[in-house]
Scaffold this active site. Structure first.
Site, PDB file in Angstrom:
ATOM      1  N   ASP A  88      26.631 -19.697   9.805  1.00 17.87           N
ATOM      2  CA  ASP A  88      26.338 -20.639  10.880  1.00 17.87           C
ATOM      3  C   ASP A  88      26.043 -19.873  12.163  1.00 17.87           C
ATOM      4  OD1 ASP A  88      29.116 -19.888  11.069  1.00 17.87           O
ATOM      5  OD2 ASP A  88      29.426 -21.534  12.481  1.00 17.87           O
ATOM      6  N   GLU A 120      32.212 -20.624  11.636  1.00 20.08           N
ATOM      7  CA  GLU A 120      32.846 -19.670  12.553  1.00 20.08           C
ATOM      8  C   GLU A 120      32.503 -19.971  14.000  1.00 20.08           C
ATOM      9  OE1 GLU A 120      33.538 -16.109  14.985  1.00 20.08           O
ATOM     10  OE2 GLU A 120      31.617 -17.092  14.588  1.00 20.08           O
TER      11      GLU A 120
END
Length: 446
Positions: free
Chosen positions: A92, A154
């Protein structure tokens, strides 16, 4: 031919394809923030799973825990008597921000001056490529067990990380963990991250009126909420710029320092701006607390009127030193804000994210293997560094897998601009990262 030469030539052969894979991943806008289309995260996870299956890895799964974003877990079983190494990265990325601040399209990878620009090109899709490249380099020479864990959230604080670890504890169990989500000292000099500051944030409200009133009619005896918020924020630092919140921990000063000219250039500090704080620059960056105001809710200049703002809110981000308990740090910050309420304003503090700091042991077998691998890949010894930023999930990894050795390695350099506009990865450095990880994994074989 030495092992180093053999792997170096292999990485050179593989790198054009690895770069192409990185470019393909960067084109997927896998932003995990809620305001963005989460279907792109699924596309990103499927693309990475496909790359891993193409390497002949049979056990590749896209997994979730609770409401977590999709993560990829791929496993290569360890031969009898050999260790298993967990390779972590995340797929991500941060939101791109204002497109006008980018010199290139954030989701169209573009090479300039030896750097590949694009959101996620460094943080942390380069980490995914580092792991993939190391496995491609070693091929049938791997000789150890490897589990890849490519997380999908994250950049929003890994809210389901512990749930994920608990749910898939057996699939993720390892003897050593390599976290490819940090930075090197500078281009040409590798680093191992041995300390990370933790994170405490909060939103503070300052209220002085029950409703907005005319600034001409009532200004003077009444100070508006923005003025009082500014006065409150100013109490967070002393006249030198050191954090003035009582009760916070300072860790020992690092053994290396940061040249002031380099810091100014790397951070883009204006020539007229004095640097804040006292002590070595690395201590101010790595081992002392730091406080920033990262957002304020207030009327915009364009929409402002001649009224006094009754209430203002600010988001305060505090980085805490290794050795600091996040809950105690939050209580110290909240107490400071409440006790310094200016002119009797109503101050309310809302707790946000709490992330633990990290301090690595220096002389583990995995650390020695990493130093040797990095020295071979770069031709210079690595530097042990701290990072001012926070990776709270590392403390979570240690809680769930207390016997595992953790190595925090870097794919970025000081000019990577992770999270900002014009994020990039230095392509020659990425090639060295791939070689170093291949040498590290080879060195873990018993």
């Amino acid at each position: 031919m030495s092992q180093h030469q053999q792997y170096s030539e292999r990485v050179q052969e593989l790198f054009p394809a690895l770069r192409a894979d990185l470019e393909s991943l960067v084109r997927i806008p896998s932003v995990s923030a809620d305001a963005f289309d989460q279907a792109h995260l699924q596309r990103s996870a499927e693309a990475i799973a496909q790359l891993l299956r193409a390497e002949g890895i049979e056990d590749v799964q896209i997994l979730t825990a609770g409401e977590s974003r999709p993560a990829i877990v791929a496993r290569i079983p360890a031969p009898e008597g050999q260790p298993t190494v967990l390779l972590y990265a995340h797929h991500d990325v941060q939101p791109p921000g204002d497109p006008a601040t980018w010199e290139t399209d954030p989701f169209e990878p573009t090479e300039k001056n030896g750097r590949l620009f694009g959101r996620g090109a460094a943080d942390d899709k380069a980490g995914v490529i580092a792991h993939l490249g190391a496995l491609r380099t070693l091929g049938s020479d791997l000789g150890i067990g490897v589990t890849l864990f490519i997380e999908g959230e994250e950049e929003i604080g890994s809210p389901y990380f512990v749930d994920f670890l608990e749910k898939y504890r057996e699939q993720l169990r390892a003897d050593a963990i390599v976290v490819a989500d940090s930075a090197n000292w500078k281009v040409g000099v590798p680093a191992l991250t041995t300390s990370l500051r933790g994170l405490v944030d909060c939103v503070v409200d300052v209220q002085v009126l029950t409703h907005a009133v005319h600034s001409g009619m009532f200004g003077g005896p009444v100070l508006d909420a923005l003025t009082l918020m500014s006065r409150l924020i100013s109490t967070l630092h002393d006249d030198s710029g050191d954090v003035a919140v009582a009760g916070l921990v300072h860790a020992p000063d690092p053994t290396v320092d940061y040249d002031e000219a380099d810091l100014r250039a790397d951070a883009g500090v204006l020539d007229s701006v004095q640097l804040a704080g006292t002590g070595p620059l690395t201590s101010r960056l790595w081992t002392k607390p730091a406080i920033s105001v990262i957002g304020i809710d207030a009327p915009t200049v364009a929409l402002s009127s001649n009224t006094m703002t009754p209430k203002a809110s600010a988001k305060i981000s505090m980085r805490i030193a290794p050795g600091q308990d996040p809950a105690a740090a939050y209580e110290a910050l909240a107490r400071h804000l409440e006790e310094n309420a200016p002119f009797g304003a109503k101050v309310t503090v809302h707790k946000g994210e709490l992330g633990k700091p990290f301090l690595a042991p220096e002389n583990t077998p995995a650390m020695h293997a990493a130093r040797d691998a990095f020295a071979q890949a770069w031709g210079v010894d690595p530097v042990d560094i701290g990072i001012g930023g926070s990776i709270p999930f590392i403390a979570d990894l240690l809680e769930v897998f207390p016997a595992a050795e953790i190595l925090v390695t870097g794919v970025e350099d000081p000019d990577s601009r992770a999270h900002g506009a014009n994020e990039s990865v230095h392509l020659e450095e990425l090639q060295k990262v791939v070689l170093a990880e291949a040498l590290l994994l080879a060195g873990m074989k018993r």
